[in-house]
Scaffold this motif. Structure first.
Motif, PDB file in Angstrom:
ATOM      1  N   UNK A 111       0.888  -1.272   0.058  1.00  0.00           N
ATOM      2  CA  UNK A 111       0.046  -0.009   0.045  1.00  0.00           C
ATOM      3  C   UNK A 111       0.836   1.294  -0.061  1.00  0.00           C
ATOM      4  N   UNK A 112       1.855   1.235   0.785  1.00  0.00           N
ATOM      5  CA  UNK A 112       3.042   2.417   0.924  1.00  0.00           C
ATOM      6  C   UNK A 112       3.412   2.608  -0.414  1.00  0.00           C
ATOM      7  N   UNK A 113       4.139   1.552  -0.786  1.00  0.00           N
ATOM      8  CA  UNK A 113       4.606   1.402  -2.315  1.00  0.00           C
ATOM      9  C   UNK A 113       3.937   2.105  -3.240  1.00  0.00           C
ATOM     10  N   UNK A 114       2.640   1.827  -3.363  1.00  0.00           N
ATOM     11  CA  UNK A 114       1.706   2.113  -4.499  1.00  0.00           C
ATOM     12  C   UNK A 114       1.477   3.712  -4.195  1.00  0.00           C
ATOM     13  N   UNK A 115       1.381   4.287  -2.936  1.00  0.00           N
ATOM     14  CA  UNK A 115       1.356   5.710  -2.726  1.00  0.00           C
ATOM     15  C   UNK A 115       2.619   6.343  -3.291  1.00  0.00           C
TER      16      UNK A 115
ATOM     17  N   UNK B  77      -1.618   2.474  16.426  1.00  0.00           N
ATOM     18  CA  UNK B  77      -1.971   1.920  15.199  1.00  0.00           C
ATOM     19  C   UNK B  77      -1.974   3.140  14.075  1.00  0.00           C
ATOM     20  N   UNK B  78      -2.740   4.018  14.239  1.00  0.00           N
ATOM     21  CA  UNK B  78      -2.831   4.988  13.541  1.00  0.00           C
ATOM     22  C   UNK B  78      -1.416   5.862  13.062  1.00  0.00           C
ATOM     23  N   UNK B  79      -0.768   5.909  14.254  1.00  0.00           N
ATOM     24  CA  UNK B  79       0.664   6.607  14.190  1.00  0.00           C
ATOM     25  C   UNK B  79       1.395   6.069  13.103  1.00  0.00           C
ATOM     26  N   UNK B  80       1.641   4.571  13.349  1.00  0.00           N
ATOM     27  CA  UNK B  80       2.374   3.812  12.604  1.00  0.00           C
ATOM     28  C   UNK B  80       2.021   3.837  11.044  1.00  0.00           C
ATOM     29  N   UNK B  81       0.956   3.850  11.007  1.00  0.00           N
ATOM     30  CA  UNK B  81       0.342   3.975   9.530  1.00  0.00           C
ATOM     31  C   UNK B  81       1.088   5.445   8.977  1.00  0.00           C
ATOM     32  N   UNK B  82       1.049   6.624   9.360  1.00  0.00           N
ATOM     33  CA  UNK B  82       1.291   7.735   8.677  1.00  0.00           C
ATOM     34  C   UNK B  82       3.093   7.625   8.743  1.00  0.00           C
ATOM     35  N   UNK B  83       3.522   6.935   9.890  1.00  0.00           N
ATOM     36  CA  UNK B  83       4.927   6.939   9.706  1.00  0.00           C
ATOM     37  C   UNK B  83       5.520   6.125   8.492  1.00  0.00           C
ATOM     38  N   UNK B  84       4.772   5.094   8.193  1.00  0.00           N
ATOM     39  CA  UNK B  84       5.167   4.339   7.029  1.00  0.00           C
ATOM     40  C   UNK B  84       4.985   4.900   5.825  1.00  0.00           C
ATOM     41  N   UNK B  85       3.926   5.750   5.643  1.00  0.00           N
ATOM     42  CA  UNK B  85       3.536   6.560   4.531  1.00  0.00           C
ATOM     43  C   UNK B  85       4.486   7.572   4.232  1.00  0.00           C
ATOM     44  N   UNK B  86       4.826   8.401   5.239  1.00  0.00           N
ATOM     45  CA  UNK B  86       5.834   9.610   5.332  1.00  0.00           C
ATOM     46  C   UNK B  86       7.137   8.841   4.798  1.00  0.00           C
ATOM     47  N   UNK B  87       7.817   7.750   5.241  1.00  0.00           N
ATOM     48  CA  UNK B  87       8.923   7.212   5.149  1.00  0.00           C
ATOM     49  C   UNK B  87       9.191   6.630   3.650  1.00  0.00           C
ATOM     50  N   UNK B  88       7.863   6.097   3.416  1.00  0.00           N
ATOM     51  CA  UNK B  88       7.944   5.476   1.997  1.00  0.00           C
ATOM     52  C   UNK B  88       7.770   6.528   0.830  1.00  0.00           C
TER      53      UNK B  88
ATOM     54  N   UNK C 195      -5.225  21.586  16.852  1.00  0.00           N
ATOM     55  CA  UNK C 195      -6.546  21.513  17.003  1.00  0.00           C
ATOM     56  C   UNK C 195      -6.877  20.260  16.482  1.00  0.00           C
ATOM     57  N   UNK C 196      -6.176  19.694  15.310  1.00  0.00           N
ATOM     58  CA  UNK C 196      -6.703  18.461  14.731  1.00  0.00           C
ATOM     59  C   UNK C 196      -5.295  18.112  13.981  1.00  0.00           C
ATOM     60  N   UNK C 197      -5.044  16.741  14.199  1.00  0.00           N
ATOM     61  CA  UNK C 197      -3.672  16.185  13.663  1.00  0.00           C
ATOM     62  C   UNK C 197      -2.796  15.713  14.559  1.00  0.00           C
ATOM     63  N   UNK C 198      -3.054  15.253  15.810  1.00  0.00           N
ATOM     64  CA  UNK C 198      -2.277  14.794  16.537  1.00  0.00           C
ATOM     65  C   UNK C 198      -1.259  13.628  16.212  1.00  0.00           C
ATOM     66  N   UNK C 199      -1.987  12.669  15.408  1.00  0.00           N
ATOM     67  CA  UNK C 199      -1.243  11.220  14.918  1.00  0.00           C
ATOM     68  C   UNK C 199      -0.388  12.027  13.664  1.00  0.00           C
ATOM     69  N   UNK C 200      -0.506  12.842  13.035  1.00  0.00           N
ATOM     70  CA  UNK C 200       0.084  13.314  11.851  1.00  0.00           C
ATOM     71  C   UNK C 200       1.434  14.052  12.512  1.00  0.00           C
ATOM     72  N   UNK C 201       1.191  14.943  13.714  1.00  0.00           N
ATOM     73  CA  UNK C 201       2.342  15.433  14.123  1.00  0.00           C
ATOM     74  C   UNK C 201       3.209  14.490  14.952  1.00  0.00           C
ATOM     75  N   UNK C 202       2.843  13.481  15.756  1.00  0.00           N
ATOM     76  CA  UNK C 202       3.442  12.538  16.337  1.00  0.00           C
ATOM     77  C   UNK C 202       4.187  11.607  15.334  1.00  0.00           C
ATOM     78  N   UNK C 203       3.705  11.300  14.055  1.00  0.00           N
ATOM     79  CA  UNK C 203       4.273  10.550  13.129  1.00  0.00           C
ATOM     80  C   UNK C 203       5.514  11.313  12.219  1.00  0.00           C
ATOM     81  N   UNK C 204       5.355  12.468  12.155  1.00  0.00           N
ATOM     82  CA  UNK C 204       6.526  13.483  11.632  1.00  0.00           C
ATOM     83  C   UNK C 204       7.540  13.712  12.344  1.00  0.00           C
ATOM     84  N   UNK C 205       7.276  13.688  13.936  1.00  0.00           N
ATOM     85  CA  UNK C 205       8.436  13.612  15.079  1.00  0.00           C
ATOM     86  C   UNK C 205       9.024  12.298  14.857  1.00  0.00           C
ATOM     87  N   UNK C 206       8.393  11.292  14.730  1.00  0.00           N
ATOM     88  CA  UNK C 206       9.182   9.976  15.053  1.00  0.00           C
ATOM     89  C   UNK C 206       9.919   9.533  13.575  1.00  0.00           C
ATOM     90  N   UNK C 207       9.445  10.097  12.424  1.00  0.00           N
ATOM     91  CA  UNK C 207      10.115   9.738  11.303  1.00  0.00           C
ATOM     92  C   UNK C 207      11.317  10.646  11.333  1.00  0.00           C
TER      93      UNK C 207
END
Length: 416
Positions: A65-69, A135-146, A217-229
């Protein structure tokens, strides 16, 4: 003080903007995304929800899925649907939503799209009010890294400042928008490109001098994922990974809706036993129609085709800032105590439904048989959010729902 900077956005050419722009990836499931993008090969959902281009039985968190993205993002760039700006810019994003807003006249809000410092995020200058779901955090981590791209915008708020407001409004009034379209849901989206270095320098300085904190306000998972990446890629010394994609809105333009809940089962209770248990902490009354709370400490509950009004008894909740929140009262006195949902971040027996979908969505889910129980809540105020974030406290997950939503695909931040 707030550290922001311009960036070189990957964005659609004007003629493609409406076709590319898509609802945020996290407000749609895979089936909804596939239906929404049907007949539109230019939809950004092919990048943010790329499972729509793969077999239906695919694991949506698989590497395919991430490779397809990544493949789809590269294709959009190669075809000229998207391009990358040659110089760093700020972008003004205005949303106008008809209907449900103030006095029925709709909502109008204008934000500044930029990249914000992850050092600010980690030091607390960017303040949080929710925990994230792993689980939601890991999804965006993989999406950003790929993909090498931050495609999800983090919605930040700040205390309204008239000097900043004037700077942004002056640019709007003296320049034509790069994008101006009305999406299928009736929301008008307008984007201006601030490509003047002096103006950008002035805005950067105003934020550094006048804004001591911003608030997620909105996007805690996106912010946390960016930090972990960023942490994972630190040895690669990718300077753009030190920042993440944000849009900053002044507090007087924000509108919070309720964030409702649905539950899979009654934890072994009969309906009668559930109602009896609720009477320990609530006044319970059956209603003749769908029930949406109109004040604090009041809840709606839908079960087995019927709606109930629940009013929290005065001695049933804590008097501290977190305990007074309706999301806390619901979590502690019903979800945890009666239904044994201890951690709503990880428990698969609960799901969250944005208030924009209305009570009919709660009824639809319960009536389908997939869910047994639904709760409607009264929304928080923006000042409650600020007060809790300022004290370093954390609200239960999915406490707020903001409308109108920024569209994915109009402005993307590349980190590699």
């Amino acid at each position: 003080m707030a550290n922001i900077k311009p960036f070189k956005a990957v964005r659609p050419k004007p003629g493609f903007a409406k076709r590319v722009a898509s609802r945020p990836y996290d407000v749609l499931n895979s089936k909804e995304a596939k239906a929404e993008s049907a007949g539109n090969p230019d939809s950004f959902l092919h990048i943010t929800k790329s499972e729509i281009d793969l077999p239906e039985d695919i694991d949506i968190h698989s590497s395919q899925v991430y490779d397809k993205a990544k493949e789809n993002l590269d294709a959009f760039l190669k075809k000229g649907i998207l391009h990358k700006d040659e110089k760093g810019c700020y972008y003004i994003y205005q949303l106008m939503m008809p209907g449900r807003g103030i006095a029925g006249g709709g909502w109008n809000q204008t934000g500044l799209v930029c990249v914000s410092s992850l050092d600010d995020y980690e030091s607390g200058i960017i303040k949080k009010h929710e925990l994230t779901r792993p689980d939601k955090e890991l999804d965006r981590i993989n999406h950003i890294k790929t993909t090498g791209a931050q495609t999800g915008n983090v919605f930040l708020a700040y205390q309204t400042d008239e000097t900043l407001h004037k700077s942004i409004e002056d640019w709007k009034s003296s320049h034509h928008p790069e994008y101006d379209f009305i999406a299928d849901d009736g929301v008008q989206h307008m984007v201006w490109v601030i490509n003047d270095d002096a103006t950008n320098d002035r805005i950067t300085k105003l934020f550094a001098d006048k804004i001591s904190s911003t608030y997620i306000a909105d996007g805690h998972h996106r912010a946390a994922s960016a930090a972990r990446v960023r942490a994972a890629l630190r040895e690669k010394n990718l300077g753009e990974a030190d920042y993440f994609l944000t849009t900053l809105f002044p507090s007087d333009q924000l509108h919070i809706l309720e964030y409702n809940r649905v539950v899979k089962d009654l934890n072994g209770l009969t309906e009668a036993e559930l109602l009896k248990s609720l009477e320990n902490d609530f006044l319970v009354g059956k209603t003749q129609k769908s029930f949406s709370p109109h004040r604090l400490h009041q809840f709606g509950m839908y079960v087995n085709g019927s709606w109930y009004e629940l009013i929290a008894k005065e001695d049933s909740y804590r008097e501290d800032p977190i305990g007074l929140l309706d999301v806390s009262i619901l979590q502690e006195n019903i979800l945890d105590r009666i239904l044994s949902i201890k951690d709503p971040r990880t428990d698969k027996r609960i799901d969250f439904v944005g208030g924009i979908r209305g009570l009919q969505e709660l009824e639809k889910r319960v009536d389908s048989g997939e869910w047994k129980l639904a709760f409607s809540l009264y929304p928080l105020s923006i000042q409650q959010l600020f007060d809790i974030a300022d004290t370093g406290q954390v609200m239960p997950p999915k406490s707020t729902w903001f409308e109108p939503k920024l569209r994915d695909g109009l402005l993307t931040h590349m980190i590699s």
